[in-house]
Design a protein around this motif. Structure first.
Motif, mmCIF file in Angstrom:
data_model
loop_
_atom_site.group_PDB
_atom_site.id
_atom_site.type_symbol
_atom_site.label_atom_id
_atom_site.label_comp_id
_atom_site.label_asym_id
_atom_site.label_seq_id
_atom_site.Cartn_x
_atom_site.Cartn_y
_atom_site.Cartn_z
ATOM 1 N N LEU B 91 1.028 -0.984 0.048
ATOM 2 C CA LEU B 91 -0.220 -0.158 -0.376
ATOM 3 C C LEU B 91 1.091 1.552 0.112
ATOM 4 N N ALA B 92 1.927 0.962 1.233
ATOM 5 C CA ALA B 92 2.850 2.722 0.860
ATOM 6 C C ALA B 92 3.411 2.968 -0.314
ATOM 7 N N VAL B 93 4.088 1.682 -0.980
ATOM 8 C CA VAL B 93 4.255 1.881 -2.964
ATOM 9 C C VAL B 93 3.267 2.195 -3.859
ATOM 10 N N LEU B 94 2.386 1.523 -3.599
ATOM 11 C CA LEU B 94 1.411 1.805 -4.241
ATOM 12 C C LEU B 94 1.147 3.959 -4.313
ATOM 13 N N LEU B 95 1.216 4.013 -3.091
ATOM 14 C CA LEU B 95 0.913 5.429 -2.245
ATOM 15 C C LEU B 95 2.061 6.650 -2.888
ATOM 16 N N ALA B 96 2.860 5.592 -2.787
ATOM 17 C CA ALA B 96 4.192 6.707 -3.017
ATOM 18 C C ALA B 96 4.034 6.734 -4.578
ATOM 19 N N ALA B 164 -0.884 5.129 10.090
ATOM 20 C CA ALA B 164 1.037 5.584 11.678
ATOM 21 C C ALA B 164 1.951 4.976 10.413
ATOM 22 N N PHE B 165 1.667 3.175 10.949
ATOM 23 C CA PHE B 165 2.818 2.366 9.930
ATOM 24 C C PHE B 165 2.621 2.628 8.200
ATOM 25 N N ILE B 166 1.935 2.964 6.982
ATOM 26 C CA ILE B 166 1.566 3.136 6.190
ATOM 27 C C ILE B 166 2.283 4.538 6.102
ATOM 28 N N ALA B 173 9.988 5.524 1.548
ATOM 29 C CA ALA B 173 10.664 5.137 0.389
ATOM 30 C C ALA B 173 10.648 6.304 0.052
ATOM 31 N N MET B 174 8.889 7.085 -0.358
ATOM 32 C CA MET B 174 8.726 8.107 -1.250
ATOM 33 C C MET B 174 10.015 9.172 -1.790
ATOM 34 N N PRO B 175 11.023 8.965 -1.282
ATOM 35 C CA PRO B 175 11.952 10.500 -1.331
ATOM 36 C C PRO B 175 13.064 9.225 -2.306
ATOM 37 N N TYR B 176 13.478 8.103 -2.427
ATOM 38 C CA TYR B 176 14.123 7.313 -3.392
ATOM 39 C C TYR B 176 13.162 7.384 -4.594
ATOM 40 N N TRP B 227 9.514 -0.017 -2.599
ATOM 41 C CA TRP B 227 9.523 -1.048 -2.335
ATOM 42 C C TRP B 227 10.980 -2.018 -0.924
ATOM 43 N N VAL B 228 12.441 -2.209 -1.087
ATOM 44 C CA VAL B 228 12.753 -2.199 -0.161
ATOM 45 C C VAL B 228 13.401 -1.558 0.383
#
Lengths: 342, 293
Positions: B91-96, B164-166, B173-176, B227-228
């Motif tokens: 989910l976090a990667v998708l949003l990023a 909060a976790f996400i 992750a997003m800046p990368y 992702w990493v």
């Protein structure tokens, strides 16, 4: 659309990155010659709508609606698409897309390479795919940026002949910009761009025979220039003189005695008096500065009334045993001298 | 000259990403009678390379021998941690990606004054140590902060919850992703986009038909990197969302509560879920670039 030559009057005013303000007639295959940095590419981009400019016709349309086919240098084929997909790119999504793209590829003789990617095509093949892609939009004007720059000498003439035939067959006016006078020789119409303006235009036969300005002459390959004054005129022969030289030139137009003119001629038209056996009404005494082999010819740099260049065949140069520092008598036929109004 | 930079680059037709160590050969004019470099040191390069290679990979090999394969079992709650990490990292990667792609494109293509400042500011979350970023986040989104209280009025609590976790993972992750995506967009020749416009496609159609396909290798690399980062994020998550526990926090908890032997099974799972995606993307990218260029 098939009556030739198709014509179009073009007007373009551009401020950045190069100041341009020009009117240009496009008749069939038209070549605009200019030196590097004269704004040739900017002009095409402005016409295509990629640079902000005042252009007519089509100037009031956004880029994607202008009926213009633009072939930039290097052709800008999409590397991720096959040849037919490149050609199909401007076509609307439909079942007939593939068939139409193949038909266009067939017209440029490349149907059998339809499945190839651009990286698997030669320079000439890329150009033809780009042409087919540009034609897919049914443009009313084609723009070509330096169409000869990506082609090797061996295939260049062949590719150009085909290109011109195709363009005539499609009956669409075409504007090619280039610095290559050989390309202009093949054109229906040509123009010279200098400092943002057209300084001369007309059929190539006329422009090549009668360049009006030094810049034009230089672009067309003239390398010898001498400034002098008209001393006398007898019928169609003008006598022109400068410091330590006097030459005769043929001219149909009358010019007042005493008016300053500039003479120009091609390096090929200068010959050695002693070896030729030809009459020599125009003689210049010169000193050899240097020589340089140029393919099968030798270009000889001379010091005379001005720095001059002479192009001799290799055999002539070897027979004459020209060495730097030696003095020579060189000749030029009156009909080969062009008069530029200073 | 030796240098190191973080980038997405095209090397020998393949797209590589991450830390690139470059060695710019110093060209010397040796043809005019100068000395040529003796070939006696030719063995030095391979030996050095092999040494570094062994140094880098030895711990991984050691893990293989340290693991008690006969008694391979998970600790209590490990499965939950795996589920948490996979689901929320996805989910976090998708949003990023959804939020970061337009920004990356804008940074790559836009030309305006003061852009350098934005570029520099973007590096800030990247350069901040994760633990420090975690503290920043908990003070900004925490229950007693103005922003946190706005969220909690909407029923979203940004401490020790799934959101909060996400959130923590997105910050990691997003800046990368943005930096990788930006480099990918910058690598798309502008004249191809212009040609697409002259062929009757508007800006959006050009983006879908030309920019995205041509940037996809670099974008995939960005996704893999994100992702990493999201999977492995520990410092920010530890502060902002100790619960729900993902793999990194669970590893740490197992280490504290049970000991070194208890973490190996989960560690293996960690490698298995984190590494294959970037590896797969890297191999795919290599094949595609070879086909393209």
């Amino acid at each position: 659309m098939n009556q030739a030559p198709a014509t179009l009057g073009l007007r373009c005013q551009l401020k950045q990155p190069v100041a341009l303000d020009l009117h240009l007639q496009i008749r069939g295959f038209t070549v605009l010659l200019g030196v590097s940095g004269a704004g040739k590419t900017s002009l095409l981009q402005a016409i295509a709508g990629l640079l902000p400019a005042r252009v007519s016709p089509f100037g009031d349309l956004p880029v994607e609606q202008r009926p213009i086919g633009y072939l930039p240098q290097g052709y800008a084929l999409f590397p991720h698409l096959r040849a037919w997909e490149n050609v199909a790119f401007p076509l609307p999504r439909s079942a007939r897309r593939h068939t139409e793209a193949l038909a266009l590829l067939q017209r440029v003789g490349l149907k059998e390479l339809a499945e190839r990617f651009p990286s698997e095509l030669s320079g000439g093949q890329k150009q033809r795919v780009a042409l087919a892609r540009a034609l897919a939009r049914k443009p009313q004007l084609l723009l070509l940026d330096e169409p000869t720059s990506a082609l090797d000498m061996a295939t260049r003439d062949e590719v150009l002949d085909e290109l011109i035939q195709e363009v005539h067959a499609f009956g669409i006016p075409l504007l090619a910009v280039s610095h290559d006078p050989h390309l202009a020789m093949l054109a229906d119409h040509m123009a010279i761009l200098r400092e943002g303006r057209i300084i001369q235009e007309g059929p190539p036969v006329e422009v090549f025979a009668r360049p009006q300005h030094q810049a034009t002459a230089h672009l067309l390959g003239f390398r010898n220039f001498l400034s002098g004054r008209i001393e006398a005129q007898e019928n169609a022969i003008l006598r022109i003189a400068g410091a330590g030289w006097q030459l005769q030139a043929e001219s149909s137009s009358a010019l007042p005695v005493g008016s300053p003119v500039q003479l120009t001629w091609r390096a090929e038209d200068l010959f050695l008096e002693e070896k030729s056996g030809l009459p020599c009404p125009n003689r210049l005494l010169v000193r050899v500065r240097a020589g340089r082999a140029e393919g099968l010819s030798t270009r000889i740099y001379l010091e005379g009334p001005a720095p001059l260049e002479m192009l001799l065949s290799r055999q002539q140069a070897e027979a004459a045993q020209i060495t730097p520092g030696s003095s020579l008598k060189v000749c030029i036929q009156p009909r080969h001298l062009q008069i530029l109004v200073a | 000259m030796l240098g190191v930079d973080l980038c997405v680059a095209r090397v020998d037709g393949a797209v590589v990403w991450g830390l690139r160590i470059w060695d710019e050969p110093v060209q010397k004019m040796t043809s005019w009678g100068g000395r040529k470099r003796p070939d006696g040191t030719a063995w030095l390069g391979p030996i050095l390379a092999a040494g570094v290679f062994v140094f880098l990979l030895a711990p991984f090999a050691a893990l293989f021998f340290a693991t008690d394969w006969a008694d391979f079992h998970f600790a209590q709650g490990d499965m939950g941690a795996i589920r948490t990490s996979l689901l929320y990292s996805g989910l976090a990667v998708l949003l990023a990606v959804l939020a970061g792609t337009p920004l990356a494109w804008w940074l790559a293509r836009g030309q305006w004054r003061g852009k350098w400042l934005l570029d520099a500011l973007l590096m800030l979350p990247l350069l901040t140590p994760p633990l420090a970023l975690g503290i920043l986040l908990s003070s900004f989104y925490g229950p007693y902060s103005p922003v946190g209280s706005v969220f909690s009025q909407a029923g979203i609590y940004l401490t020790n919850t799934a959101p909060a976790f996400i959130l923590a993972q997105i910050y990691g992750a997003m800046p990368y992703y943005i930096i990788a995506a930006r480099a990918a967009f910058e690598g798309v020749p502008r004249d191809l986009e212009q040609i697409s416009r002259t062929l009757g496609r508007n800006r959006l159609q050009t983006f879908w038909g030309v920019t995205l396909p041509l940037a996809r290798i670099g974008l995939s690399a960005g996704v893999a990197l994100a992702w990493v980062r999201a999977m492995g994020e520990f410092g920010i998550v530890l502060i902002v969302a100790y619960f729900p526990q993902g793999i990194p926090v669970k590893l740490w908890v197992n280490l504290q509560d049970i000991g070194l032997d208890a973490v190996y099974p989960l560690l293996w799972i960690f490698f298995l879920v984190a590494v294959p995606l970037p590896l797969w993307i890297g191999l795919r990218a290599r094949r595609q670039t070879q086909a393209l260029f």
